[in-house]
Every structure is written in C-alpha cells, then in structure tokens.
Design an enzyme around this catalytic site. Sequence first.
Site, PDB file in Angstrom:
ATOM      1  N   ASP A   1      -0.846  15.270  18.018  1.00  0.00           N
ATOM      2  CA  ASP A   1      -0.268  15.697  16.888  1.00  0.00           C
ATOM      3  C   ASP A   1      -1.195  15.271  15.501  1.00  0.00           C
ATOM      4  OD1 ASP A   1       1.376  16.225  14.684  1.00  0.00           O
ATOM      5  OD2 ASP A   1       2.485  14.306  13.907  1.00  0.00           O
TER       6      ASP A   1
ATOM      7  N   LYS B   1       1.537  -2.542   8.915  1.00  0.00           N
ATOM      8  CA  LYS B   1       2.163  -1.543   9.397  1.00  0.00           C
ATOM      9  C   LYS B   1       3.897  -2.455   9.359  1.00  0.00           C
ATOM     10  CE  LYS B   1       2.454   2.979  10.909  1.00  0.00           C
ATOM     11  NZ  LYS B   1       1.800   4.409  11.532  1.00  0.00           N
TER      12      LYS B   1
ATOM     13  N   LYS C   1      -3.565  16.629  12.659  1.00  0.00           N
ATOM     14  CA  LYS C   1      -4.379  17.798  11.491  1.00  0.00           C
ATOM     15  C   LYS C   1      -4.573  17.159  10.499  1.00  0.00           C
ATOM     16  CE  LYS C   1       0.343  15.937  10.921  1.00  0.00           C
ATOM     17  NZ  LYS C   1       2.283  15.950  10.692  1.00  0.00           N
ATOM     18  N   PRO C   2      -5.134  17.229  10.009  1.00  0.00           N
ATOM     19  CA  PRO C   2      -5.759  16.323   8.106  1.00  0.00           C
ATOM     20  C   PRO C   2      -5.126  15.986   7.709  1.00  0.00           C
ATOM     21  CG  PRO C   2      -5.734  19.099   7.906  1.00  0.00           C
ATOM     22  CD  PRO C   2      -4.802  18.859   9.134  1.00  0.00           C
TER      23      PRO C   2
ATOM     24  N   GLY D   1       8.118   4.513   3.357  1.00  0.00           N
ATOM     25  CA  GLY D   1       8.863   5.128   2.968  1.00  0.00           C
ATOM     26  C   GLY D   1      10.021   4.453   4.135  1.00  0.00           C
ATOM     27  N   GLY D   2      10.539   6.329   4.449  1.00  0.00           N
ATOM     28  CA  GLY D   2      11.602   5.346   5.051  1.00  0.00           C
ATOM     29  C   GLY D   2      11.997   4.992   5.750  1.00  0.00           C
TER      30      GLY D   2
ATOM     31  N   ASP E   1      -2.363   7.410  14.060  1.00  0.00           N
ATOM     32  CA  ASP E   1      -1.022   8.275  13.984  1.00  0.00           C
ATOM     33  C   ASP E   1      -0.741   8.529  16.204  1.00  0.00           C
ATOM     34  OD1 ASP E   1       1.504   8.623  13.945  1.00  0.00           O
ATOM     35  OD2 ASP E   1       1.916   9.710  12.676  1.00  0.00           O
TER      36      ASP E   1
ATOM     37  N   LEU F   1       0.965  -1.067  -0.516  1.00  0.00           N
ATOM     38  CA  LEU F   1       0.367  -0.068  -0.227  1.00  0.00           C
ATOM     39  C   LEU F   1       0.740   1.261  -0.344  1.00  0.00           C
ATOM     40  CD1 LEU F   1      -2.866  -1.258   2.390  1.00  0.00           C
ATOM     41  CD2 LEU F   1      -2.971  -0.865  -0.130  1.00  0.00           C
ATOM     42  N   GLY F   2       1.653   1.726   0.500  1.00  0.00           N
ATOM     43  CA  GLY F   2       2.791   2.295   0.834  1.00  0.00           C
ATOM     44  C   GLY F   2       3.936   2.072   1.386  1.00  0.00           C
TER      45      GLY F   2
END
Length: 814
Positions: free
Chosen positions: A210, A116, A212-213, A96-97, A228, A93-94
């Site tokens: 945290d 995840k 946020k949108p 990253g680092g 998150d 699905l995704g």
Amino acid sequence: QQESPSNPSSNQIKEFLVCQKVLSPQQAAYIQRLLEVGYLFCPSCRTLFPAGQNTGSDPLPTLCCPRCRKSEVELHFRMASSGPVQWEMLGVLGQGGFGKVLRVKCLQTGRTMALKVLQRRERYAIRRFLREMRISALLEHPAILPVYGCGYLSNGSPYLLMKEIRGGTLKDWMKAHQDEPDFYREGVRNLIRVCEALEYAHSQGVIHRDIKPSNIAISDFGEVLVMDWGIAKVCGEGKGDPRPEMENPTDLGDSNSQKEQIPLSSVDTPFAEDTDRILTQGGAMMGTPGYMSPEQARGEEASFQSDVYALGATLYELLVGKPPFSGPPSKRLAEVLMGPPVTAQERNPKVPSELSAIAQKCLEPDVNKRYQSVSELRQDLQRYLEGRSVTAKTDSLWEVLWKFYGRNSRSVWVAACVIFLFSLLWGIFKWRDWQHRRSRLEDLWRQAQKYWQQAEEVKPKMLEERWPEVYRGLAREPLEAMQLRQKAMEACLGANKAIEEALVLDPSSEQFRQIFVKANRRLGRLAMLGRQWLLAKTSFRALSKYKGVAGQKLMAELEGYRRWYRRKKLERFHEIWKYLEKEPRKGELEELAAELMRYRSQELVEELLRRLSEPSRWNRWQRRLLVSGLGRLGEGKQKWKGKDVVEWLLEHLKAITKGKPSDWDFEEVVATIWSLGRLKDPRSEELVFQVRWKAGQNSLLWVRTDLPYQWIPLNKQKKKITTAEEYVKRAIQKSEKNNYKGALEDLNQVIQINPKSADAYLNRGNVYLAMKQFSLALKDFNRAIQINPKYVNAYIGRGKVYYTMKQYIRALED
C-alpha cells in the site's frame, strides 16, 4: 446494593464476592483482569474475541477458544496485558472513525511520542491493528516509522507507541514545494530513501502492498519515513491470514462498500489514511486503486514487483501532480488492468525524460518488464541524480556527452582551460619555431652561397688544363694543385652540409636542391681527379636522389675513369721499374718506392720486394725499405719465397738483434717491429717484447716501438711461469695492452714471492699511475725507493705522480 446505594467499585465487588464465598480469590482476580483487558487472542486460529464469549460454565484461568477449542488463550492473555500507563497527555494529534492519535509524554524518560489507539471493535480492524504492531516491531530502519511499544489500555483498546513526526506526508510536501526549481530532484531524493526502506523490508520478507504519497511521512527537517504496515504481507503466510473482512466485497463502485479509515482532518500527523483503500476478503484484492499493481487488482498474490509498481505510481504523481489513474475506484481498477497510463512527459512536457521513462517502466503491466527489485529502481534514480544514463531509456550520443558534461562540468572546464593554454603555448612555440627555422634557412642560404662562390673559383676543367700530365696519370700531383683541389672540395663539402640541414628544415625548397646538385657534381669530379673513389661515389649517389638520370651517368663516368686510371697506373709501374733497373740514386729509389707503395696493389708491392730482397744489389738502407714494404702488405698470411711474411720478419728480427743492443742497427730493428705491428699477428708479440725488454724500459727503442707493440694482439697461448722475473715481464706486457687488472694480479704474485722486489713495486706503481690511483702509486714508489735508494726509475715515477698532483717542488726534487 442494600448497604451502599451508590455504584460500588470493582474492588468492592471483588471483596464482597470473596467474603460471601461466591468466588475464590483466583477466580475474582481472573474476572478483574478480563474486565481490564476486554479481549482475548487465540494464537492457534489467530482469532480475537471478547472475554465474555467463553462458553465454559466455570470461568477458570485456563480458557478455551470458542472457535478452535484449544486451551491456549491464557498464555497470550498474560503476554498481552499491560500494567498501569505512565504517560502524561499533551493533546490530540488526530481523530477519526477507526481511532485517534494522541501526543503523550513518557514520565519515566521525558520523551514526547505519538500514541495511536484503536477505538473500533470490528474483528478485521483489530486484526489489522495487531498486524501493524507486529510488522512495525519487526522492521528496524531509519526510513521506517519506529514503534517504541504496544499493548492494551485499561479499557481494552490496543495501542501503538510510536515516534512523533512533526511535518506532513509526501502528498502535502508535493503541494507545498511543486513550484520550486529543484522540486524534481528533491522529490527523487525522498523516493530514494523510500526505496532504501522497502529494500530493507523486502530483505526481511515483508511486502508493504500500500505504497502511496499519503503513507510516506516527511518531517520538518527532511526525514522520510514509511508508515502504515497494516496490510503488509510477510512472505510464507497464507493468503487469507492477514486480510480483514468486508461486508460487501464485490461492490467496488459503491462508496458504502469501502470501509472508512481514520480520515484525520487537516492535522499535521503521519497517521492520516486515504479513504480509497480497498480491503477484501478471500484474498481477492488488497490496496488502494490507482496505486495497486495489476496483479493485486486481479486478486493474485502480491510480490516485490507490486511495491515497485506502487513506487512508480508515486513517482508519476510527483512528476505530473496527479495519480496515473483517476476517477472512481472501479474505473481506476479497470484502467490499471487495461495497460500502462500516458507517459508523464506527455502530460507535463517539463518532466525530465529520464524520470518519465523510469516511471513508465515501473508501471508496466507485465511483471517481467518492470524493475525486478526496488534496488534496481533505486540505482536508476541515483543515476538520474548523478547525471548518468538510466537503464529505462537509451540515450543518444549527444545526451551521453551532455550528461558527462553535467557530471564533470568543473573537470571539463579545467581540461578545456588546460587544452586552451596548451594550444596557446604550442601555437607560440610553433610560431617561434617557424621564425627560428626561417632565420636559420636564411643563414644556411647565405652559407651555401658563400661556399659555392669559393668552389666556383676552382673548376675541374681548369685543373685538367693547367696540369694535364698530372690528371692523365703521368705525374704526381703537385702541392699547389693539391691545395687548390682540396680547397674547392672543402667548399663543396661545406655547401653540402649547409644544404642538407636546410633540406631537413624545408624539404620542398627548390633553390637549395639546385645548389645541392651543383655542389655534389663538382665534389664528385674533384674527388675523381684526386683518385678518391669512395668520396666520388658517395657524391654521385647523393646526386641521383634528385637527378636520377644525371647521377647514373656520372656513376658510369666514374667507373670508366677508374678503369682508365688502373690502366695508366700499370703503365706507370712498368716505367718505374725500367728506371729502377738502371740503378738510381738513394733519394730517387726512396721516392719511386714510396710512389709504388701508394698504389696499394699487392702484386706490385710483392714485385718490388722480390727485387729488393737480392742482398747483393742493395745496402742496409735498402733493406730497411724492404722491411717497411713488407709491413705495407697489410695481411700476415701472404706467402713470399715459400714462407709466411710474419715468419720471415720474425727470422729477420732474430738475426739483426743478436749480440748487445749497442751493436744493433737501430733503424732496421724499429722498421721491422713497425712492420710486425702493422701485420697484427699474435705470434710476434713474445719476440717483440723480448727485444724491447732486452733494450730496456728507458731506451729510445722502447719509446719508438711502444705504439706498434700495442697494435699486436696478446698471445693467448699460456706459458708456464716459474720465476718472479717472468711474472714481471708478463705484467708489463699486460699493462702495455691496457690490461691493468691482469698486470696487478701478476705483480701481486711477484710481491708474495719476493717482498723486497723493487721492480715489482715500481711496475705496480706505474700501473696505479695509469689507472689514476695516485695515492697507491705514491705508496709503491716510496716502497721501491726504500728497498733501493739508488733506483732512478722509482724517483722518475714518483716525480710523475707529484707532477700530476700539482706538487711541483717535490717533483723537481725527485
């Protein structure tokens, strides 16, 4: 290696070492588990370290932590280990680092989930990942991304097994739907679901820190989830516990100081994270610049109001399309510490003033000026959706009314239609009522004119000129004059009645008032001529309402006329007595006495009775006139000849009723009872009843004296009764006074004493007949006839019952 040049497996190595007795079987198994897990976690100092860092010379199952030297690692080691993975990989699905997100399918249940996996090995990354695992497992809410499981892969990488979200973040949703007409309301609905999730988290003592949108996921079906929780804080923990480390915490402006998160490329996944997040050590700062509260930017302890601030920044970005503060992180932090941003309505005039005020209240630098809880913010957002006034803004009266209309538009329209229809019906009713009143006034005007024309035919002056002696008090009013005067008075009364009704309908009508004044003046004068003082006084008093001075003059004229008439009446009285002393004939005596009686003066009547009481001068007819005159006195306590008038009449009644009823002077007895009935004295009740009883119930005297006997009140002095005949008499007395209940009690007592008393059944039947209980009356009359077949009164009573029941043949037979 000599035996097998190829790379051996871990199982081959374990078997070789055990066979060569280099390791025991327990040590070999322990080493294999270390190779599978790769990392250990100490629950005392909360330190994660590679399994190879054990400093003990003997790798026994009980290991010591290299930091706190406590032997508790093995217990956590066994809990953290996991068995073989039973998933089928469906894709990525995704990535990253920090790690990657895989789409997997559980082979046991067939459910598709998101896996995840953390790929980095830095200590702060592992600690944050483990913290997210624990907090996500702690919170169970429909708007919080659920965690189905966690553990370590065979290569030692920790993983989270979560719900797969097919959609994007709130930021993506805002970009895709910002041109829709209902954009603000839908966005507020999404934020309300976020508020509900945070409200639940706060009730569990968890602060997100945290919001946020990009940390709010929205599925394709509108499901809103908060993600998150890696830097979330659990109330009661120390400041430094959950915070990861950073290589250079002070250089915020340098992009190298920001730890790269998992910047997934344009993949629809809820796990893409912003690179603007700042993580510091020592409890100095934590969050994303532009969304973190001033107290977080100052490195102070975060509170529930910090999440309120972040929600306000998210709402601000929803309204304007940009965060409240923009630029590099250092600039954004400085602006956060300087004060609140420009209002959303100033940056975008299309923004509703209520939402702008809500966002501005959330972004207040002073914690006490913000919403004190997420619940208050949610309630204000709900008020906005419902069209009510919000607490962040003071509405004007017009705004309150407009919002009320917006909330209840259907009810307002229904009420307006009802009011309109009611007003229309009321207008029609008033219009018809006005027409009715108008036609009624016209009818009343014609009636008043008609009556007034009839009254104009007979004037008081004409009557005085035609019969001067009569209206000067010297003669009686003849029949013709009385008829004319009564006709004129009736016409005036009819006119007054019509005018009074007209004045109620139209009090300001002057033409009706004029006729009303004329009619009352004429009526008062005619009443004066007829010596009707009360009617004259009433007419002149009604006249004084509209003609005050004229009414007062007429009242004075009335009093003068009454005094003049009394003087004339006294003169006439002396003339009559002079004529009476000359011994007039019988007819003349009766006429003169009747005229004196009409004067209704007690002194005059007493003088007449004194002269008529001389027995040597008057015959039996004159004595009857004397007795009638005594009854006209009207009061039983007036003394005459030293005795009470009632006592004198009772003595006179006893004297004239001695012997048999056939020997009585019938007319004189009737006149005496009538006089006693007019006086209404209870003392006469017993004697009058005895006289009537002696004459008989079927006698003419009983019938002629029935009305005056009813006038006499019942004597309340109780007399002891011993015989049935006395009970019957008292029952008849009570029935004559309409006391049917008492009469029935006495008659029932008689029937108990003597069951064969025909008189008791007869009188009880008469009582039932008066009470209109015909069946009971008929039964009693039949019983009386059965006891005495020749009882005439019983047949008469039964015939009355049959006649009342319209059984005429049986009535004729009786």
